[in-house]
Design an enzyme around this catalytic site. Structure first.
Site, PDB file in Angstrom:
ATOM      1  N   GLY A  69     -16.648   0.159  -8.906  1.00  0.00           N
ATOM      2  CA  GLY A  69     -16.643  -1.285  -8.642  1.00  0.00           C
ATOM      3  C   GLY A  69     -16.407  -1.569  -7.166  1.00  0.00           C
ATOM      4  O   GLY A  69     -15.694  -0.816  -6.490  1.00  0.00           O
ATOM      5  N   THR A 110      -8.467   4.161  -3.748  1.00  0.00           N
ATOM      6  CA  THR A 110      -9.547   3.207  -3.521  1.00  0.00           C
ATOM      7  C   THR A 110     -10.899   3.733  -4.010  1.00  0.00           C
ATOM      8  O   THR A 110     -11.915   3.069  -3.853  1.00  0.00           O
ATOM      9  CB  THR A 110      -9.642   2.832  -2.029  1.00  0.00           C
ATOM     10  OG1 THR A 110      -9.463   4.008  -1.262  1.00  0.00           O
ATOM     11  CG2 THR A 110      -8.608   1.801  -1.656  1.00  0.00           C
ATOM     12  N   LYS A 112     -12.172   7.166  -3.400  1.00  0.00           N
ATOM     13  CA  LYS A 112     -12.830   8.163  -2.533  1.00  0.00           C
ATOM     14  C   LYS A 112     -13.342   9.344  -3.359  1.00  0.00           C
ATOM     15  O   LYS A 112     -14.452   9.807  -3.170  1.00  0.00           O
ATOM     16  CB  LYS A 112     -11.857   8.636  -1.430  1.00  0.00           C
ATOM     17  CG  LYS A 112     -11.421   7.493  -0.523  1.00  0.00           C
ATOM     18  CD  LYS A 112     -10.539   7.947   0.596  1.00  0.00           C
ATOM     19  CE  LYS A 112      -9.152   8.338   0.173  1.00  0.00           C
ATOM     20  NZ  LYS A 112      -8.366   7.244  -0.433  1.00  0.00           N
ATOM     21  N   THR A 113     -12.503   9.800  -4.298  1.00  0.00           N
ATOM     22  CA  THR A 113     -12.936  10.923  -5.138  1.00  0.00           C
ATOM     23  C   THR A 113     -14.128  10.493  -5.995  1.00  0.00           C
ATOM     24  O   THR A 113     -15.087  11.252  -6.161  1.00  0.00           O
ATOM     25  CB  THR A 113     -11.768  11.380  -6.047  1.00  0.00           C
ATOM     26  OG1 THR A 113     -10.630  11.565  -5.222  1.00  0.00           O
ATOM     27  CG2 THR A 113     -12.082  12.658  -6.770  1.00  0.00           C
ATOM     28  N   HIS A 333      18.439 -18.999  -7.105  1.00  0.00           N
ATOM     29  CA  HIS A 333      17.807 -18.308  -5.969  1.00  0.00           C
ATOM     30  C   HIS A 333      16.271 -18.348  -6.103  1.00  0.00           C
ATOM     31  O   HIS A 333      15.566 -18.767  -5.185  1.00  0.00           O
ATOM     32  CB  HIS A 333      18.315 -16.855  -5.950  1.00  0.00           C
ATOM     33  CG  HIS A 333      17.793 -16.028  -4.841  1.00  0.00           C
ATOM     34  ND1 HIS A 333      18.552 -15.650  -3.760  1.00  0.00           N
ATOM     35  CD2 HIS A 333      16.568 -15.479  -4.611  1.00  0.00           C
ATOM     36  CE1 HIS A 333      17.827 -14.925  -2.936  1.00  0.00           C
ATOM     37  NE2 HIS A 333      16.610 -14.794  -3.434  1.00  0.00           N
ATOM     38  N   GLU A 334      15.790 -17.948  -7.274  1.00  0.00           N
ATOM     39  CA  GLU A 334      14.330 -17.896  -7.460  1.00  0.00           C
ATOM     40  C   GLU A 334      13.725 -19.297  -7.461  1.00  0.00           C
ATOM     41  O   GLU A 334      12.633 -19.507  -6.923  1.00  0.00           O
ATOM     42  CB  GLU A 334      13.966 -17.158  -8.767  1.00  0.00           C
ATOM     43  CG  GLU A 334      14.426 -15.705  -8.855  1.00  0.00           C
ATOM     44  CD  GLU A 334      14.011 -14.854  -7.665  1.00  0.00           C
ATOM     45  OE1 GLU A 334      12.972 -15.144  -7.036  1.00  0.00           O
ATOM     46  OE2 GLU A 334      14.743 -13.899  -7.335  1.00  0.00           O
ATOM     47  N   ASP A 408      14.785 -10.400   1.154  1.00  0.00           N
ATOM     48  CA  ASP A 408      14.144 -11.619   1.668  1.00  0.00           C
ATOM     49  C   ASP A 408      14.302 -11.686   3.187  1.00  0.00           C
ATOM     50  O   ASP A 408      13.373 -12.049   3.909  1.00  0.00           O
ATOM     51  CB  ASP A 408      14.818 -12.869   1.081  1.00  0.00           C
ATOM     52  CG  ASP A 408      14.640 -12.949  -0.427  1.00  0.00           C
ATOM     53  OD1 ASP A 408      13.695 -12.332  -0.930  1.00  0.00           O
ATOM     54  OD2 ASP A 408      15.449 -13.641  -1.073  1.00  0.00           O
TER      55      ASP A 408
HETATM   56  P1  ATP Z   1      -6.372   9.350  -3.304  1.00  0.00           P
HETATM   57  O1  ATP Z   1      -6.527   8.974  -1.876  1.00  0.00           O
HETATM   58  O2  ATP Z   1      -4.996   9.047  -3.834  1.00  0.00           O
HETATM   59  O3  ATP Z   1      -6.872  10.722  -3.653  1.00  0.00           O
HETATM   60  P2  ATP Z   1      -8.853   8.124  -4.142  1.00  0.00           P
HETATM   61  O4  ATP Z   1      -9.222   7.117  -3.121  1.00  0.00           O
HETATM   62  O5  ATP Z   1      -9.563   9.426  -4.145  1.00  0.00           O
HETATM   63  O6  ATP Z   1      -7.277   8.327  -4.159  1.00  0.00           O
HETATM   64  P3  ATP Z   1      -9.778   7.962  -6.814  1.00  0.00           P
HETATM   65  O7  ATP Z   1      -9.119   9.242  -7.237  1.00  0.00           O
HETATM   66  O8  ATP Z   1     -11.237   7.987  -6.588  1.00  0.00           O
HETATM   67  O9  ATP Z   1      -9.037   7.400  -5.544  1.00  0.00           O
HETATM   68  O10 ATP Z   1      -9.442   6.809  -7.856  1.00  0.00           O
HETATM   69  C1  ATP Z   1      -8.365   6.923  -8.791  1.00  0.00           C
HETATM   70  C2  ATP Z   1      -8.697   6.120 -10.030  1.00  0.00           C
HETATM   71  O11 ATP Z   1      -8.678   4.725  -9.708  1.00  0.00           O
HETATM   72  C3  ATP Z   1     -10.091   6.377 -10.565  1.00  0.00           C
HETATM   73  O12 ATP Z   1     -10.093   7.401 -11.501  1.00  0.00           O
HETATM   74  C4  ATP Z   1     -10.458   5.051 -11.182  1.00  0.00           C
HETATM   75  O13 ATP Z   1      -9.928   4.950 -12.483  1.00  0.00           O
HETATM   76  C5  ATP Z   1      -9.750   4.038 -10.337  1.00  0.00           C
HETATM   77  N1  ATP Z   1     -10.603   3.490  -9.260  1.00  0.00           N
HETATM   78  C6  ATP Z   1     -10.347   3.553  -7.943  1.00  0.00           C
HETATM   79  N2  ATP Z   1     -11.303   2.900  -7.239  1.00  0.00           N
HETATM   80  C7  ATP Z   1     -12.183   2.432  -8.138  1.00  0.00           C
HETATM   81  C8  ATP Z   1     -13.389   1.692  -8.038  1.00  0.00           C
HETATM   82  N3  ATP Z   1     -13.847   1.296  -6.849  1.00  0.00           N
HETATM   83  N4  ATP Z   1     -14.059   1.387  -9.172  1.00  0.00           N
HETATM   84  C9  ATP Z   1     -13.583   1.775 -10.377  1.00  0.00           C
HETATM   85  N5  ATP Z   1     -12.451   2.471 -10.534  1.00  0.00           N
HETATM   86  C10 ATP Z   1     -11.740   2.798  -9.451  1.00  0.00           C
END
Ligand code: ATP
Length: 494
Positions: A69, A110, A112-113, A333-334, A408
């Site tokens: 996504g 985010t 990357k994998t 407070h809240e 805070d």
């Molecule tokens: P790190 O830097 O910690 O290794 P990374 O950037 O490689 O993290 P991923 O391992 O690719 O992150 O993502 C972890 C999980 O988060 C994925 O298995 C997925 O479930 C979800 N995820 C992260 N980004 C997306 C995305 N853009 N779309 C859909 N799912 C996502």
């Protein structure tokens, strides 16, 4: 088999020598030493190196780009680079050198994998994955050996499965690729990094198997410049935290297999999850489903998502229950935070609660109208007002402050510092470290005093309303932003 024959033969020779009267102890010692060294060197394969195609190893399911996504610009940039890998003939014809490395840089979780896996599928390549930390060993030379084996293994697997290319993905490359000489304890890191550079330098468009190295890091600043030199990781793809639209499409992906109730508004959830990564959003969808299950509900409702957001941000609910007096203090407070927030930024409160989670005894979650990447001076002053309003409400209504405001104040101090270094104060344009400390202190105190005076006035004017809402909050523990706005309207008209 060969190993067993060798051991048998060696034992046989030793027995014969012993019978003939030789002293075999030094030979046994040398034998053990040799065996130990051999074991170490043959452990060169990287434990996590896996491929999609090899059934003897753990399979990594590859995915398609549209299963990721958001990240539209990262995907586009990546696909453009991958088209080079796919069309080697044209690249050769134009005399372009092969792309050897693509670095994915960005915060954790985010995607990357995921992008690397999608790249392998897009290019119909073998996928080998390893993590930087797997290369770092106690023994000099072993990490370098593992790097060599990883490349060898990628080529062999590609050949075995009739593939023309292989993608080697190294996660956390900063562990092995930080600036050489940084880790002074031993040279193992440097040797491993050198080996990776040697392997990458050896890649060419004429190779029978095209190898592309993809790596991920969230610390690009500490990478050895040699890695980023043209001809190595010469493409850097930024993988940032998703914006609102990106968050919405990630939520759609992770809720597609879940029974959502009609009231679920993914747009609203995307709006309220500013600064969430893809991994946070996946976790949020999962937590919402768990909360629904705990209530024996067959569907997941919006309220489950709302509570799951709190859980992902603040942590699990705590069983600890504050005393009655503490609860009223927390509620005042809240309510102080929430009231000032609604006065200065109407419609901004998303949730107010006195449920303890993680380190917080209670909290107000805000509802940003839009993702904000720039903050004006007025906005920062409003944020400081909201941050200190909790303590001021306690002071005015309970005639005493408490330690509950420490976080805070830290937040407020950071905001004032941001104003200083952005040149928004009477100090003009100054650097945080170059401005004399006493001047900085004087200016920060002045800003705080001004804001404090205004917030005190507002709280004094609304004392009764705060008390009434706080009392109701002690009963209900939590109000949504809309419920709070209704209460405020009712109390103001009363
Ligand atoms: P790190 O830097 O910690 O290794 P990374 O950037 O490689 O993290 P991923 O391992 O690719 O992150 O993502 C972890 C999980 O988060 C994925 O298995 C997925 O479930 C979800 N995820 C992260 N980004 C997306 C995305 N853009 N779309 C859909 N799912 C996502």
């Amino acid at each position: 088999m060969v190993k067993e024959l060798g051991i048998g033969l060696a034992i046989g020779i030793l027995i014969v020598l012993a019978i003939q009267g030789f002293n075999i102890l030094p030979l046994i010692f040398l034998g053990f030493l040799g065996f130990f060294m051999w074991q170490m060197l043959t452990q060169g394969g990287v434990a996590g190196a896996t491929t999609d195609n090899d059934s003897s190893e753990k399979k990594i399911p590859l995915i398609q780009f549209d299963e990721i996504g958001g990240q539209e610009s990262a995907k586009k940039e990546l696909m453009e680079a991958l088209d080079f890998v796919k069309d080697v003939k044209r690249i050769k014809h134009m005399g372009i050198r092969a792309i050897k490395g693509i670095l994915l840089s960005g915060p954790p979780g985010t995607g990357k994998t995921l992008l690397a896996k999608a790249a392998a599928r897009y290019t119909d390549s073998i996928f080998k994955a390893a993590s930087g930390s797997e290369f770092i060993e106690m023994y000099a030379g072993l990490g370098a050996k593992r790097v060599r084996n990883l490349f060898k293994d990628a080529r062999q697997t590609a050949r075995k499965y009739n593939k023309k290319s292989a993608i080697i993905f190294i996660d956390e490359i900063d562990v092995l690729g930080s600036k050489r000489g940084r880790v002074t304890s031993h040279l193992e890191y440097d040797q491993t990094l050198n080996q990776l550079l040697i392997e990458m330098d050896g890649l060419s468009v004429d190779d029978e198997i095209q190898i592309l190295v993809m790596a991920a890091t969230n610390r690009i600043d500490i990478l050895d410049p040699a890695l980023l030199r043209p001809g190595r990781f010469d493409r850097i793809v930024q993988v940032d935290l998703p914006a609102k639209d990106g968050r919405l499409s990630i939520l759609k992906i992770h809720t597609a297999n879940k029974p959502l109730a009609e009231d679920v508004n993914l747009e609203q959830i995307a709006k309220e999850t500013f600064s969430f990564s893809g991994a946070h959003l996946e976790n949020l969808a999962n937590e919402a489903a768990i909360l629904a299950l705990r209530e024996n509900s067959s569907q997941i409702y919006q309220k489950h998502f709302m509570e799951a957001i709190d859980k992902v941000i603040m942590g699990e609910r705590l069983d600890r229950r504050p005393t009655k007096e503490e609860l009223i203090r927390i509620a005042i407070h809240e309510t102080g935070h929430a009231l000032i927030s609604e006065i200065l930024q109407p419609g901004s409160v998303s949730t107010i609660t006195i449920t303890s989670r993680g380190k917080a005894l209670g909290y107000v979650r805000h509802n940003p109208e839009d993702d904000l990447y720039l903050q004006t001076k007025d906005y920062l002053e409003e944020q400081i007002s909201i941050a200190i309003a909790g303590a001021i409400a306690e002071e005015i209504l309970l005639e005493n402050r408490s330690t509950g405001a420490t976080n805070d104040f830290e937040k407020a101090i950071q905001l004032v510092k941001t104003m200083v270094i952005s040149g928004m104060t009477d100090l003009g344009v100054v650097g945080e470290n170059t401005v004399p400390k006493n001047l900085l202190h004087k200016e920060m105190t002045k800003i705080f005093k001004n804001i404090e005076t205004k917030v005190k006035e507002l709280i004094k004017k609304n004392q009764e309303i705060i008390l009434k809402i706080a009392e109701e909050l002690v009963e209900s523990e939590r109000f949504s932003g809309n419920e709070l706005r209704e209460l405020l309207k009712r109390e103001r008209c009363a």
